[in-house]
Design a protein around this motif. Structure first.
Motif, PDB file in Angstrom:
ATOM      1  N   THR A  46       0.845  -1.192   0.000  1.00 33.22           N
ATOM      2  CA  THR A  46       0.000   0.000   0.000  1.00 33.22           C
ATOM      3  C   THR A  46       0.880   1.242   0.000  1.00 33.22           C
ATOM      4  N   ARG A  47       0.539   2.180  -0.880  1.00 34.48           N
ATOM      5  CA  ARG A  47       1.260   3.444  -0.978  1.00 34.48           C
ATOM      6  C   ARG A  47       0.236   4.575  -0.822  1.00 34.48           C
ATOM      7  N   ILE A  48       0.426   5.413   0.185  1.00 36.87           N
ATOM      8  CA  ILE A  48      -0.452   6.551   0.441  1.00 36.87           C
ATOM      9  C   ILE A  48       0.355   7.820   0.183  1.00 36.87           C
ATOM     10  N   THR A  49      -0.123   8.648  -0.744  1.00 34.35           N
ATOM     11  CA  THR A  49       0.549   9.905  -1.062  1.00 34.35           C
ATOM     12  C   THR A  49      -0.361  11.054  -0.655  1.00 34.35           C
ATOM     13  N   VAL A  50       0.195  11.995   0.102  1.00 30.66           N
ATOM     14  CA  VAL A  50      -0.560  13.152   0.577  1.00 30.66           C
ATOM     15  C   VAL A  50       0.052  14.408  -0.038  1.00 30.66           C
ATOM     16  N   THR A  51      -0.815  15.213  -0.653  1.00 27.67           N
ATOM     17  CA  THR A  51      -0.381  16.456  -1.291  1.00 27.67           C
ATOM     18  C   THR A  51      -1.115  17.622  -0.648  1.00 27.67           C
ATOM     19  N   GLY A  52      -0.347  18.620  -0.244  1.00 27.16           N
ATOM     20  CA  GLY A  52      -0.949  19.820   0.332  1.00 27.16           C
ATOM     21  C   GLY A  52      -1.698  19.579   1.630  1.00 27.16           C
ATOM     22  N   GLY A  53      -1.498  18.446   2.246  1.00 26.71           N
ATOM     23  CA  GLY A  53      -2.155  18.141   3.513  1.00 26.71           C
ATOM     24  C   GLY A  53      -3.630  17.815   3.402  1.00 26.71           C
ATOM     25  N   LYS A  54      -4.217  17.888   2.212  1.00 27.04           N
ATOM     26  CA  LYS A  54      -5.665  17.673   2.068  1.00 27.04           C
ATOM     27  C   LYS A  54      -6.063  16.691   0.980  1.00 27.04           C
ATOM     28  N   CYS A  55      -5.131  16.281   0.133  1.00 22.69           N
ATOM     29  CA  CYS A  55      -5.438  15.336  -0.941  1.00 22.69           C
ATOM     30  C   CYS A  55      -4.682  14.040  -0.671  1.00 22.69           C
ATOM     31  N   VAL A  56      -5.414  12.935  -0.554  1.00 23.11           N
ATOM     32  CA  VAL A  56      -4.839  11.631  -0.249  1.00 23.11           C
ATOM     33  C   VAL A  56      -5.100  10.694  -1.424  1.00 23.11           C
ATOM     34  N   GLU A  57      -4.028  10.095  -1.933  1.00 25.51           N
ATOM     35  CA  GLU A  57      -4.169   9.099  -2.986  1.00 25.51           C
ATOM     36  C   GLU A  57      -3.654   7.777  -2.455  1.00 25.51           C
ATOM     37  N   ILE A  58      -4.469   6.734  -2.589  1.00 26.29           N
ATOM     38  CA  ILE A  58      -4.111   5.405  -2.097  1.00 26.29           C
ATOM     39  C   ILE A  58      -4.011   4.472  -3.292  1.00 26.29           C
ATOM     40  N   VAL A  59      -2.863   3.845  -3.432  1.00 26.88           N
ATOM     41  CA  VAL A  59      -2.651   2.866  -4.488  1.00 26.88           C
ATOM     42  C   VAL A  59      -2.165   1.598  -3.815  1.00 26.88           C
ATOM     43  N   ARG A  60      -2.779   0.510  -4.168  1.00 31.24           N
ATOM     44  CA  ARG A  60      -2.381  -0.787  -3.609  1.00 31.24           C
ATOM     45  C   ARG A  60      -2.001  -1.687  -4.770  1.00 31.24           C
ATOM     46  N   GLU A  61      -0.885  -2.392  -4.610  1.00 29.95           N
ATOM     47  CA  GLU A  61      -0.431  -3.339  -5.622  1.00 29.95           C
ATOM     48  C   GLU A  61      -0.573  -4.740  -5.057  1.00 29.95           C
TER      49      GLU A  61
END
Length: 134
Positions: A46-61
């Motif tokens: 699982t990879r969680i990327t947070v941009t600007g403290g308010k946008c969360v993108e979750i990608v799971r392989e």
């Protein structure tokens, strides 16, 4: 420490996981990456990327491969790949809190609802806490 809470059909499921995670980036954009430990997702990264403290993108392989984008107050669509097929889901983030300062992540918490064909199927809360007492 990763805490998860899922409310589906009136049933609440809670889990807690202590795992090693890799964190890279800065307060403006950072990534947290870890291996899932639940039996049905043992092979997933699982990879969680947070941009600007308010946008969360979750990608799971792995066997379960969602690509979810959560933005507080916005409804987004995502495709969720499972061993039995793909599901198109709506994701509505109700809360995103990112506490990143001093060059490290202290807490990331987000709450969201999942719907399929405009029918809400679950409410979810994920909280990631780090421990820097070592």
């Amino acid at each position: 420490m990763i805490y998860e809470m899922h409310l589906t059909d009136g049933e609440t499921e809670r889990s807690e996981m202590i795992t090693n995670a890799v964190m890279e980036g800065s307060a403006e954009r950072y990534t947290v990456e870890y291996r899932e430990q639940a039996e049905e997702m043992k092979d997933c990264l699982t990879r969680i990327t947070v941009t600007g403290g308010k946008c969360v993108e979750i990608v799971r392989e792995g066997s379960y491969s969602p690509a979810m984008k959560l933005e507080e107050g916005r409804h987004n669509l995502c495709s969720y790949s499972t061993p039995v097929g793909n599901i198109l889901m709506g994701i509505y983030a109700t809360k995103v809190v990112s506490d990143f300062h001093g060059g490290r992540l202290n807490k990331l918490e987000f709450m969201y609802k999942i719907d399929v064909e405009n029918q809400m199927i679950s409410r979810n809360r994920i909280k990631i806490l780090t421990d820097y007492k070592n």
